[in-house]
Write a protein that holds these residues in place. Structure first.
Motif, PDB file in Angstrom:
ATOM      1  N   GLY A   1      -5.971  44.345  54.225  1.00 39.16           N
ATOM      2  CA  GLY A   1      -6.732  44.422  55.462  1.00 39.16           C
ATOM      3  C   GLY A   1      -7.330  43.056  55.757  1.00 39.16           C
ATOM      4  N   VAL A   2      -6.988  42.476  56.915  1.00 36.79           N
ATOM      5  CA  VAL A   2      -7.610  41.219  57.309  1.00 36.79           C
ATOM      6  C   VAL A   2      -8.941  41.567  57.951  1.00 36.79           C
ATOM      7  CG1 VAL A   2      -7.441  39.132  58.700  1.00 36.79           C
ATOM      8  CG2 VAL A   2      -5.391  40.064  57.604  1.00 36.79           C
ATOM      9  N   SER A   3      -9.991  41.405  57.177  1.00 38.92           N
ATOM     10  CA  SER A   3     -11.334  41.790  57.604  1.00 38.92           C
ATOM     11  C   SER A   3     -12.075  40.559  58.109  1.00 38.92           C
ATOM     12  CB  SER A   3     -12.075  42.474  56.452  1.00 38.92           C
ATOM     13  OG  SER A   3     -13.330  42.954  56.860  1.00 38.92           O
ATOM     14  N   SER A   4     -13.336  40.424  57.739  1.00 37.99           N
ATOM     15  CA  SER A   4     -14.154  39.328  58.248  1.00 37.99           C
ATOM     16  C   SER A   4     -15.437  39.241  57.442  1.00 37.99           C
ATOM     17  CB  SER A   4     -14.489  39.588  59.724  1.00 37.99           C
ATOM     18  OG  SER A   4     -15.471  38.693  60.198  1.00 37.99           O
ATOM     19  N   ILE A   5     -16.068  38.069  57.506  1.00 32.78           N
ATOM     20  CA  ILE A   5     -17.417  37.940  56.958  1.00 32.78           C
ATOM     21  C   ILE A   5     -18.340  38.934  57.653  1.00 32.78           C
ATOM     22  CG2 ILE A   5     -19.373  36.363  56.645  1.00 32.78           C
ATOM     23  CD1 ILE A   5     -16.855  35.778  54.934  1.00 32.78           C
TER      24      ILE A   5
ATOM     25  N   ASN B   1      -2.581  44.548  57.558  1.00 33.47           N
ATOM     26  CA  ASN B   1      -3.242  45.019  58.770  1.00 33.47           C
ATOM     27  C   ASN B   1      -4.062  43.870  59.350  1.00 33.47           C
ATOM     28  OD1 ASN B   1      -2.690  48.064  58.832  1.00 33.47           O
ATOM     29  ND2 ASN B   1      -3.423  47.767  56.746  1.00 33.47           N
ATOM     30  N   ASN B   2      -3.421  43.126  60.235  1.00 32.23           N
ATOM     31  CA  ASN B   2      -4.035  41.915  60.781  1.00 32.23           C
ATOM     32  C   ASN B   2      -4.520  42.086  62.218  1.00 32.23           C
ATOM     33  OD1 ASN B   2      -4.350  38.812  61.142  1.00 32.23           O
ATOM     34  ND2 ASN B   2      -2.833  39.387  62.689  1.00 32.23           N
ATOM     35  N   ALA B   3      -3.914  42.992  62.967  1.00 40.21           N
ATOM     36  CA  ALA B   3      -4.267  43.156  64.380  1.00 40.21           C
ATOM     37  C   ALA B   3      -5.755  43.440  64.529  1.00 40.21           C
ATOM     38  CB  ALA B   3      -3.451  44.288  65.005  1.00 40.21           C
ATOM     39  N   GLY B   4      -6.399  42.714  65.427  1.00 39.79           N
ATOM     40  CA  GLY B   4      -7.838  42.923  65.604  1.00 39.79           C
ATOM     41  C   GLY B   4      -8.331  42.321  66.905  1.00 39.79           C
ATOM     42  N   ILE B   5      -9.510  42.753  67.289  1.00 41.53           N
ATOM     43  CA  ILE B   5     -10.150  42.239  68.494  1.00 41.53           C
ATOM     44  C   ILE B   5     -11.642  42.097  68.217  1.00 41.53           C
ATOM     45  CG2 ILE B   5     -10.582  44.523  69.513  1.00 41.53           C
ATOM     46  CD1 ILE B   5      -9.769  43.235  72.218  1.00 41.53           C
ATOM     47  N   SER B   6     -12.263  41.099  68.818  1.00 44.18           N
ATOM     48  CA  SER B   6     -13.687  40.864  68.605  1.00 44.18           C
ATOM     49  C   SER B   6     -14.466  41.164  69.889  1.00 44.18           C
ATOM     50  CB  SER B   6     -13.923  39.415  68.158  1.00 44.18           C
ATOM     51  OG  SER B   6     -15.276  39.231  67.768  1.00 44.18           O
ATOM     52  N   MET B   7     -15.739  40.909  69.860  1.00 42.13           N
ATOM     53  CA  MET B   7     -16.597  41.106  71.027  1.00 42.13           C
ATOM     54  C   MET B   7     -17.717  40.074  70.991  1.00 42.13           C
ATOM     55  SD  MET B   7     -19.014  44.381  70.014  1.00 42.13           S
ATOM     56  CE  MET B   7     -20.185  44.018  71.332  1.00 42.13           C
ATOM     57  N   ARG B   8     -18.343  39.851  72.117  1.00 40.44           N
ATOM     58  CA  ARG B   8     -19.485  38.939  72.175  1.00 40.44           C
ATOM     59  C   ARG B   8     -20.437  39.407  73.260  1.00 40.44           C
ATOM     60  NH1 ARG B   8     -20.530  34.000  74.969  1.00 40.44           N
ATOM     61  NH2 ARG B   8     -22.147  32.781  73.926  1.00 40.44           N
TER      62      ARG B   8
ATOM     63  N   VAL C   1      -9.241  40.777  53.058  1.00 44.26           N
ATOM     64  CA  VAL C   1      -9.377  39.333  53.202  1.00 44.26           C
ATOM     65  C   VAL C   1     -10.408  39.038  54.281  1.00 44.26           C
ATOM     66  CG1 VAL C   1      -8.178  37.200  53.792  1.00 44.26           C
ATOM     67  CG2 VAL C   1      -6.956  39.021  52.583  1.00 44.26           C
ATOM     68  N   CYS C   2     -11.338  38.144  53.974  1.00 42.24           N
ATOM     69  CA  CYS C   2     -12.358  37.742  54.934  1.00 42.24           C
ATOM     70  C   CYS C   2     -12.197  36.246  55.192  1.00 42.24           C
ATOM     71  CB  CYS C   2     -13.749  38.057  54.397  1.00 42.24           C
ATOM     72  SG  CYS C   2     -13.976  39.828  54.071  1.00 42.24           S
ATOM     73  N   PRO C   3     -11.509  35.882  56.287  1.00 46.08           N
ATOM     74  CA  PRO C   3     -11.191  34.475  56.519  1.00 46.08           C
ATOM     75  C   PRO C   3     -12.376  33.577  56.847  1.00 46.08           C
ATOM     76  CG  PRO C   3      -9.683  35.930  57.698  1.00 46.08           C
ATOM     77  CD  PRO C   3     -10.819  36.762  57.212  1.00 46.08           C
TER      78      PRO C   3
END
Length: 268
Positions: free
Chosen positions: A136-140, A87-94, A180-182
Motif C-alpha cells: 500500500g502506497v500510504s503517506s506520512i 496499491n498506488n492509486a490515490g488522490i489528495s485534498m487541500r 510505504v510512506c514516501p
C-alpha cells in the motif's frame, strides 16, 4: 533486479508520478506489468513507449468495486496470475475541514481506502498462492494528521490500519504485506488535489523541485519488496515527522501548524 524476472506485478494508478516510475522500473527489471488509471489516453501513451514488452493497461476508477474486479480479471486473463500488487492509486485534498464539503472527504476515502481494499480483495487468492507481496502506497499523513488534509489523513490512517490487520492475518501464509510512506515526493498528487468543493486545484503549494523524485522513490520501493520489509518511511522530513509525532506529539502539533499555516491561513 533478477528478483522480478517474469513476475506479474500489478500497479494501480500507473499513468504518472510514482505509479509510472514503478511501471518503468518493473518493466526494466524483466517483470510482466499490469497497470490502470482513469485516463486511457495517458495509459495508451505509456504502453506505446514499451512496444513488445508485457505491459497490460486497463481504464479503471478504483473507487468503483466493479471496475477493480474487471481490472484484476483482465490481469488474470492476460498473465494468468499475480505475484505483487502495489496499491498506488490515490488522490489528495487541500481545504480546512470547516470549508470542505463532505462529498470531498468521501471521494478521497473511496479512492484511497476502498480502492486499496477492492483491488486487494480480488487479487488476494493469486498472491497468497504465490506467497507474493501486497503493498500500500500510504503517506506520512497516515502516521500524523495534517491540517488541510483531514480526509486524506483519515484515508491513509485507514489504509495503514487495514494493511496491518491483513499482514497479521497472513503472517503464516508466506505472503508479505507492506505499506510505504514516501514523505514529500515530486508527483502530480498535489496538482490533482481536491479543494473544499471537490474540484482539482490544478497547482501545488509546495516546491516540487526540492523533493525526492518519483524514480528514486520507486527504486526504494523495489528494494523494500525484495527485502520483504514491513514498512518503508522515506525522506528525512518524513522520518522526523513520524519520530516527533510518536515521542513528542504536543510539540509536533505546533511544528506542523507552523509549517502549514501563516497568519492563520492555510498556505501549504
Amino acid at each position: 533486479m533478477s528478483t522480478f524476472k517474469n513476475k506479474v506485478v500489478v500497479v494501480t494508478g500507473g499513468s504518472e508520478g510514482i505509479g509510472k516510475a514503478l511501471v518503468d522500473a518493473f518493466l526494466h527489471a524483466g517483470a510482466k506489468v499490469a497497470t490502470c488509471g482513469r485516463n486511457y489516453d495517458k495509459l495508451y501513451q505509456l504502453q506505446s513507449t514499451y512496444p513488445g514488452l508485457p505491459l497490460f493497461i486497463h481504464s479503471t476508477d478504483v473507487s468503483k468495486e466493479a471496475d477493480c474486479q474487471n481490472f484484476i480479471d483482465g490481469v488474470i486473463k492476460e498473465f494468468g496470475t499475480i505475484d505483487i500488487l502495489i496499491n498506488n492509486a490515490g488522490i489528495s485534498m487541500r481545504a480546512v475541514f470547516a470549508e470542505a464539503e463532505l462529498d470531498t472527504i468521501r471521494k478521497v476515502m473511496d479512492v484511497n481506502f476502498w480502492g486499496t481494499v477492492y483491488c486487494t480483495k480480488f487479487a488476494l487468492p493469486y498472491i497468497t498462492k504465490n506467497q507474493g507481496t501486497i503493498v500500500g502506497v500510504s503517506s506520512i499523513a497516515g502516521y500524523r494528521g495534517l491540517p488541510g488534509r483531514s480526509g486524506y489523513s483519515a484515508s491513509k490512517f485507514a489504509v495503514n490500519g487495514w494493511l496491518e490487520s491483513l499482514r497479521t492475518e497472513l503472517l503464516d501464509s508466506g505472503t508479505n504485506v507492506m505499506w510505504v510512506c514516501p514523505g514529500f515526493t515530486a508527483s502530480n498528487i498535489r496538482n490533482a488535489a481536491l479543494n473544499g468543493e471537490g474540484k482539482s486545484q490544478g497547482e501545488t503549494p509546495m516546491d516540487e523541485d526540492k523533493m525526492m523524485s518519483a524514480e528514486e522513490c520507486a527504486a526504494h520501493i523495489l528494494d523494500a519488496i525484495t527485502k520483504r520489509k514491513r514498512t518503508l518511511v522515506l525522506t528525512f522530513t518524513g522520518k522526523r515527522a513520524v519520530f516527533m509525532n510518536r515521542f513528542f506529539p504536543a510539540m509536533a502539533d505546533k511544528l506542523v501548524r507552523k509549517f502549514f499555516f501563516k497568519n492563520g491561513e492555510l498556505v501549504k
